[in-house]
Design a protein around this motif. Structure first.
Motif, PDB file in Angstrom:
ATOM      1  N   GLY A 132       0.447  -1.385  -0.224  1.00 60.77           N
ATOM      2  CA  GLY A 132      -0.645  -0.130   0.194  1.00 60.77           C
ATOM      3  C   GLY A 132       0.831   1.529   0.299  1.00 60.77           C
ATOM      4  O   GLY A 132       0.653   2.205  -0.714  1.00 60.77           O
ATOM      5  N   ALA A 133       2.103   1.092   1.185  1.00 63.17           N
ATOM      6  CA  ALA A 133       2.879   2.339   1.001  1.00 63.17           C
ATOM      7  C   ALA A 133       3.598   2.577  -0.540  1.00 63.17           C
ATOM      8  O   ALA A 133       3.712   4.070  -0.679  1.00 63.17           O
ATOM      9  CB  ALA A 133       3.742   2.435   1.943  1.00 63.17           C
ATOM     10  N   GLU A 134       3.770   1.604  -1.013  1.00 63.76           N
ATOM     11  CA  GLU A 134       4.689   1.900  -1.931  1.00 63.76           C
ATOM     12  C   GLU A 134       3.837   2.369  -3.357  1.00 63.76           C
ATOM     13  O   GLU A 134       3.921   2.909  -4.216  1.00 63.76           O
ATOM     14  CB  GLU A 134       4.933   0.375  -2.610  1.00 63.76           C
ATOM     15  N   ALA A 135       2.474   1.932  -3.032  1.00 64.58           N
ATOM     16  CA  ALA A 135       1.510   2.348  -4.216  1.00 64.58           C
ATOM     17  C   ALA A 135       1.719   4.031  -4.616  1.00 64.58           C
ATOM     18  O   ALA A 135       1.039   4.425  -5.284  1.00 64.58           O
ATOM     19  CB  ALA A 135       0.544   1.981  -4.068  1.00 64.58           C
ATOM     20  N   VAL A 136       1.478   4.435  -2.599  1.00 65.14           N
ATOM     21  CA  VAL A 136       1.787   6.362  -2.642  1.00 65.14           C
ATOM     22  C   VAL A 136       2.585   6.774  -2.572  1.00 65.14           C
ATOM     23  O   VAL A 136       3.351   7.853  -3.004  1.00 65.14           O
ATOM     24  CB  VAL A 136       1.464   6.449  -1.187  1.00 65.14           C
ATOM     25  N   ARG A 137       4.467   5.995  -2.661  1.00 65.04           N
ATOM     26  CA  ARG A 137       4.887   7.058  -3.019  1.00 65.04           C
ATOM     27  C   ARG A 137       5.375   7.320  -4.200  1.00 65.04           C
ATOM     28  O   ARG A 137       5.923   8.948  -4.437  1.00 65.04           O
ATOM     29  CB  ARG A 137       6.218   5.671  -2.250  1.00 65.04           C
ATOM     30  N   HIS A 138       5.362   7.395  -4.562  1.00 64.37           N
ATOM     31  CA  HIS A 138       5.442   7.547  -6.286  1.00 64.37           C
ATOM     32  C   HIS A 138       4.670   8.582  -6.686  1.00 64.37           C
ATOM     33  O   HIS A 138       5.264  10.482  -6.887  1.00 64.37           O
ATOM     34  CB  HIS A 138       5.668   6.471  -7.906  1.00 64.37           C
ATOM     35  N   VAL A 139       3.234   8.830  -6.219  1.00 60.05           N
ATOM     36  CA  VAL A 139       2.794  10.455  -5.706  1.00 60.05           C
ATOM     37  C   VAL A 139       3.172  11.352  -5.580  1.00 60.05           C
ATOM     38  O   VAL A 139       3.421  12.606  -6.229  1.00 60.05           O
ATOM     39  CB  VAL A 139       0.913  10.031  -5.642  1.00 60.05           C
ATOM     40  N   LEU A 140       3.850  10.552  -4.172  1.00 58.52           N
ATOM     41  CA  LEU A 140       4.472  12.082  -3.431  1.00 58.52           C
ATOM     42  C   LEU A 140       6.168  11.875  -4.351  1.00 58.52           C
ATOM     43  O   LEU A 140       6.526  13.870  -4.044  1.00 58.52           O
ATOM     44  CB  LEU A 140       5.371  11.263  -2.031  1.00 58.52           C
ATOM     45  N   LEU A 141       6.828  11.314  -4.225  1.00 61.71           N
ATOM     46  CA  LEU A 141       8.197  11.368  -4.910  1.00 61.71           C
ATOM     47  C   LEU A 141       8.038  12.270  -6.443  1.00 61.71           C
ATOM     48  O   LEU A 141       9.496  13.137  -6.707  1.00 61.71           O
ATOM     49  CB  LEU A 141       8.915  10.658  -4.772  1.00 61.71           C
ATOM     50  N   ASP A 142       6.978  11.600  -7.127  1.00 63.14           N
ATOM     51  CA  ASP A 142       7.425  12.544  -8.844  1.00 63.14           C
ATOM     52  C   ASP A 142       6.609  14.254  -8.587  1.00 63.14           C
ATOM     53  O   ASP A 142       6.452  14.647  -9.872  1.00 63.14           O
ATOM     54  CB  ASP A 142       6.788  11.569  -9.524  1.00 63.14           C
ATOM     55  N   GLY A 143       5.931  14.164  -7.388  1.00 63.62           N
ATOM     56  CA  GLY A 143       5.371  15.309  -7.094  1.00 63.62           C
ATOM     57  C   GLY A 143       4.391  15.756  -7.387  1.00 63.62           C
ATOM     58  O   GLY A 143       3.323  17.531  -7.311  1.00 63.62           O
ATOM     59  N   GLN A 144       3.031  14.512  -7.674  1.00 66.55           N
ATOM     60  CA  GLN A 144       2.136  14.660  -8.355  1.00 66.55           C
ATOM     61  C   GLN A 144       1.070  15.222  -6.825  1.00 66.55           C
ATOM     62  O   GLN A 144       0.077  15.912  -7.241  1.00 66.55           O
ATOM     63  CB  GLN A 144       1.138  13.405  -8.575  1.00 66.55           C
ATOM     64  N   ALA A 145       1.562  15.427  -5.964  1.00 71.12           N
ATOM     65  CA  ALA A 145       0.880  15.704  -5.045  1.00 71.12           C
ATOM     66  C   ALA A 145       0.931  17.074  -4.014  1.00 71.12           C
ATOM     67  O   ALA A 145      -0.234  17.616  -3.561  1.00 71.12           O
ATOM     68  CB  ALA A 145       0.792  14.497  -3.733  1.00 71.12           C
ATOM     69  N   GLU A 146       2.694  17.198  -4.946  1.00 68.93           N
ATOM     70  CA  GLU A 146       2.797  18.412  -4.182  1.00 68.93           C
ATOM     71  C   GLU A 146       1.573  19.600  -4.806  1.00 68.93           C
ATOM     72  O   GLU A 146       0.940  20.668  -4.133  1.00 68.93           O
ATOM     73  CB  GLU A 146       3.701  19.226  -5.266  1.00 68.93           C
ATOM     74  N   GLU A 147       0.951  19.959  -5.630  1.00 66.80           N
ATOM     75  CA  GLU A 147      -0.226  20.844  -6.477  1.00 66.80           C
ATOM     76  C   GLU A 147      -1.223  20.625  -4.940  1.00 66.80           C
ATOM     77  O   GLU A 147      -1.853  21.986  -4.805  1.00 66.80           O
ATOM     78  CB  GLU A 147      -1.067  20.923  -7.669  1.00 66.80           C
ATOM     79  N   PHE A 148      -1.520  19.963  -4.280  1.00 61.51           N
ATOM     80  CA  PHE A 148      -2.456  19.811  -3.826  1.00 61.51           C
ATOM     81  C   PHE A 148      -2.075  20.515  -2.032  1.00 61.51           C
ATOM     82  O   PHE A 148      -3.422  20.323  -1.301  1.00 61.51           O
ATOM     83  CB  PHE A 148      -3.224  18.259  -3.534  1.00 61.51           C
ATOM     84  N   GLY A 149      -1.223  20.741  -2.036  1.00 58.63           N
ATOM     85  CA  GLY A 149      -0.706  21.077  -0.676  1.00 58.63           C
ATOM     86  C   GLY A 149      -0.116  20.769   0.573  1.00 58.63           C
ATOM     87  O   GLY A 149      -0.031  19.011   0.473  1.00 58.63           O
ATOM     88  N   VAL A 150       0.730  20.637   1.115  1.00 56.67           N
ATOM     89  CA  VAL A 150       1.098  19.865   2.415  1.00 56.67           C
ATOM     90  C   VAL A 150       0.215  19.029   3.022  1.00 56.67           C
ATOM     91  O   VAL A 150       0.880  18.046   3.694  1.00 56.67           O
ATOM     92  CB  VAL A 150       2.373  21.240   3.232  1.00 56.67           C
TER      93      VAL A 150
END
Ligand code: TYD
Length: 226
Positions: free
Chosen positions: A48-66
């Motif tokens: 489950g955590a690996e599925a979230v990892r790339h969303v965090l590290l390639d910056g996809q989540a950045e635009e939604f805020g800290v």
């Protein structure tokens, strides 16, 4: 909850501090002494955590805020704790984890300017009682760490991730925040000079770990000194 008999050791620090090298060295040494060792990392370490990892590290989540990023790190952490870390500790394994809750305190909390109550509540839910026995914080100046991380990135052609791309002042603030953690929680958090020779860093870490590692059972192949 079953009794936890293993030992939970986390490694923290800025980019390029040398955590992975030191984790691998410690893992090899402890295995040679007969310990069962699990090496894992965050964000990630479980399906489950690996599925979230790339969303965090390639910056996809950045635009939604800290806040969104902090919640995703916490969600990943909780999966990692419940699926991997807690069961391993219950079996008596020594768990070595590359980054854990202190990275969220520093990256999202301090340099993301999140209010402490928010990160504290998230942390409680994420770790659910599984707190490191010892946290090794490898300290290097931000500039040196970033240079090392850049070299590594160009070698494996992965390039800088979402966090490595940030300004040097931000990385310096993180270094300061990690150092402050060692002052506020001196029993758990131990600062290690990452500018020392690799062998010296490894020896320092081993001594810190030996001081808290539970004795191995004294029967069978696993007997002997810790
Ligand atoms: P990664 O390439 O896995 O490792 P490292 O930098 O340790 O060699 O990158 C993980 C990145 O995620 C790193 O820049 C720190 C960041 N991070 C957070 O911002 N918050 C967290 O809670 C965690 C675990 C990591």
């Amino acid at each position: 909850m079953n009794q936890v008999t293993g030992c939970f050791i986390t490694f923290e620090g800025g980019e390029g501090a040398g955590k992975s090298t030191q984790i691998n060295r410690l893992a090899n040494l402890l295995r040679r002494r007969g310990h069962d060792v699990l090496v894992t990392r965050e964000p990630g370490g479980s399906q489950g955590a690996e599925a979230v990892r790339h969303v965090l590290l390639d910056g996809q989540a950045e635009e939604f805020g800290v806040r969104m990023e902090a919640i995703l790190f916490a969600a990943a952490r909780n999966d990692h704790v419940e699926q991997i870390i807690r069961p391993a500790l219950e079996e008596g394994t020594v768990v070595l984890c590359d980054r854990f809750m202190d990275s969220t305190r520093v990256y999202q909390g301090v340099t993301g300017n999140l209010e402490p109550a928010f990160t504290e509540n998230l942390e409680r839910v994420a770790v659910h009682g599984v707190v490191p026995d010892i946290t090794i914080i490898i300290d290097v100046p931000a500039k040196t760490g970033l240079e090392r991380a850049r070299k590594r990135g160009s070698k494996d052609s992965s390039g800088p991730d979402r966090f490595e791309k940030e300004e040097i002042v931000t990385h310096e603030k993180r270094r300061e925040a990690f150092r402050e953690l060692c002052q506020s929680e001196p029993d758990r958090c131990k600062l290690v000079d990452g500018m020392a020779k690799e062998d010296t860093v490894a020896l320092t870490i081993l001594e810190l770990v030996e001081a808290i590692l539970p004795e191995l059972p004294s029967t069978g192949a696993k007997s002997g000194k810790r």
